[in-house]
Motif scaffolding. Structure first.
Motif, PDB file in Angstrom:
ATOM      1  N   ASP A 140      45.779  41.752  43.071  1.00  0.00           N
ATOM      2  CA  ASP A 140      45.821  40.302  42.853  1.00  0.00           C
ATOM      3  C   ASP A 140      44.431  39.692  43.088  1.00  0.00           C
ATOM      4  O   ASP A 140      43.994  38.812  42.338  1.00  0.00           O
ATOM      5  N   ALA A 141      43.749  40.179  44.139  1.00  0.00           N
ATOM      6  CA  ALA A 141      42.403  39.657  44.435  1.00  0.00           C
ATOM      7  C   ALA A 141      41.398  40.071  43.370  1.00  0.00           C
ATOM      8  O   ALA A 141      40.459  39.325  43.067  1.00  0.00           O
ATOM      9  N   ILE A 142      41.592  41.247  42.785  1.00  0.00           N
ATOM     10  CA  ILE A 142      40.714  41.690  41.695  1.00  0.00           C
ATOM     11  C   ILE A 142      40.902  40.777  40.480  1.00  0.00           C
ATOM     12  O   ILE A 142      39.938  40.318  39.861  1.00  0.00           O
ATOM     13  N   LEU A 143      42.163  40.495  40.147  1.00  0.00           N
ATOM     14  CA  LEU A 143      42.487  39.736  38.942  1.00  0.00           C
ATOM     15  C   LEU A 143      42.197  38.245  39.063  1.00  0.00           C
ATOM     16  O   LEU A 143      41.743  37.605  38.109  1.00  0.00           O
ATOM     17  N   HIS A 144      42.456  37.695  40.251  1.00  0.00           N
ATOM     18  CA  HIS A 144      42.413  36.240  40.381  1.00  0.00           C
ATOM     19  C   HIS A 144      41.305  35.695  41.277  1.00  0.00           C
ATOM     20  O   HIS A 144      41.055  34.482  41.273  1.00  0.00           O
ATOM     21  N   LYS A 145      40.645  36.571  42.053  1.00  0.00           N
ATOM     22  CA  LYS A 145      39.629  36.083  42.985  1.00  0.00           C
ATOM     23  C   LYS A 145      38.280  36.776  42.812  1.00  0.00           C
ATOM     24  O   LYS A 145      37.376  36.606  43.612  1.00  0.00           O
ATOM     25  N   ASN A 146      38.193  37.590  41.763  1.00  0.00           N
ATOM     26  CA  ASN A 146      36.944  38.298  41.445  1.00  0.00           C
ATOM     27  C   ASN A 146      36.505  39.278  42.532  1.00  0.00           C
ATOM     28  O   ASN A 146      35.303  39.539  42.700  1.00  0.00           O
ATOM     29  N   LEU A 147      37.463  39.815  43.267  1.00  0.00           N
ATOM     30  CA  LEU A 147      37.131  40.871  44.222  1.00  0.00           C
ATOM     31  C   LEU A 147      36.704  42.107  43.449  1.00  0.00           C
ATOM     32  O   LEU A 147      37.328  42.491  42.458  1.00  0.00           O
TER      33      LEU A 147
END
Length: 310
Positions: A140-147
């Motif tokens: 989720d952080a990869i997809l929505h927070k640019n992690l």
């Protein structure tokens, strides 16, 4: 700066050594960190505290999450997702990349006989549900927070001085001391094991390869298909001891579990040991031209024997 959260474990000790190929700044974080390389930076912190996690990550370019919680479902449920949430927060705040050292507990029961990075996530165990939640938070952080993160997934592992490697605990440590080997589930099923030095080398490589991020990678694991019976026979011959073993059935584990918490915790995971358990690492091996250590060579090294023959 490259930082290991959860230093001192079976994988992280090798990982700290491997990272020297990529950086001269290595930070080791745990409650009681110990020097691996002469110039390591040690941070003695309790990572259950949010502020400590953020402090550990500050100034890091790459963060390796290799924490190993006590094998207790209640501990996992209360601590794993909280830690992952805080690590993601820290990586985003300080613009650090994340390498998450993962296991296979989240895979569907029917995927166990042949696991790939594309296997269905549908955990049949409560511990597996926790691990699936960890991965969901990261994705989720990869997809929505640019992690920027990579998941380095490992099969059951073994290796020299591996205190928690299941092959060490059940077979190698026992035959090395003249005791009877043990096995879980069925000794006639195939079971893959990842050699811990290979896992560490590959994890360091993934953390320092920009194109690897945003993906799941199975860490390099021998493609040999050995059964429990074959592992035990090979170890016994290497150690020159009698080829015999005690089978730990679910019933026996349940009985022992009345007195031993860890054995009780193993019961729900026995679906993995009652069928073939094969871990395919073709993606990593072909991408990085990596040849995993053979079981003969890895077991000889784990038993502290001459590896020249293998």
């Amino acid at each position: 700066m490259q930082t290991i959260l959860g230093s001192g474990g079976d994988i992280s000790r090798y990982l700290a050594k491997e990272l020297k190929q990529y950086t001269d700044q290595i930070r080791l974080v745990s409650r009681h960190p110990e020097i691996v390389n002469a110039d390591d930076e040690l941070m003695a912190l309790d990572l259950s505290i949010r502020e400590n996690v953020l402090k550990a990550i500050e100034g890091s370019d790459v963060v390796y999450l290799t924490v190993g919680f006590r094998y207790d479902l209640k501990v996992w449920q209360s601590q794993w997702n909280t830690l992952v949430t805080h690590v993601i927060e820290g990586c985003l705040q300080y613009n650090a990349k994340l390498v998450f050292f993962d296991n296979v507990y989240m895979y569907d029961k029917d995927a166990i006989p042949y696991m790939t990075e594309e296997s269905q996530i549908n955990p049949p165990s409560e511990k597996g549900k926790v691990r699936a939640q960890n991965v969901a938070l990261i994705n989720d952080a990869i997809l929505h927070k640019n992690l920027k993160a990579v998941i380095a997934r490992c099969a059951d592992f073994y290796g020299p001085d591996a205190k928690n490697g299941i092959l060490n605990l059940l077979v190698l440590d026992n035959v090395a001391t003249g005791k009877k080997a043990m096995w879980q589930g069925s000794a006639d099923k195939v079971h893959s094991f990842t050699y811990s030095p290979d896992a560490a080398k590959a994890t360091a490589l993934l953390g320092n390869t920009d194109s690897a991020y945003g993906q799941v990678w199975h860490l390099p694991t021998s493609a040999e298909r050995l059964t429990g019976r074959q592992f035990i026979k090979m170890a016994a011959e290497m150690a020159h001891v009698k080829n015999s073993y005690l089978l730990l059935s679910t019933f026996i584990l349940s009985l022992i579990g009345i007195f031993n918490k860890t054995m009780k915790e193993l019961v729900e995971m026995q679906y993995q040991n009652k069928q073939d358990y094969f871990f395919d690492s073709t993606k990593f091996c072909e991408t990085f031209s990596f040849t995993p250590t053979s079981y003969e060579k890895g077991m000889r090294a784990s038993l502290n024997l001459n590896v020249e023959k293998s």
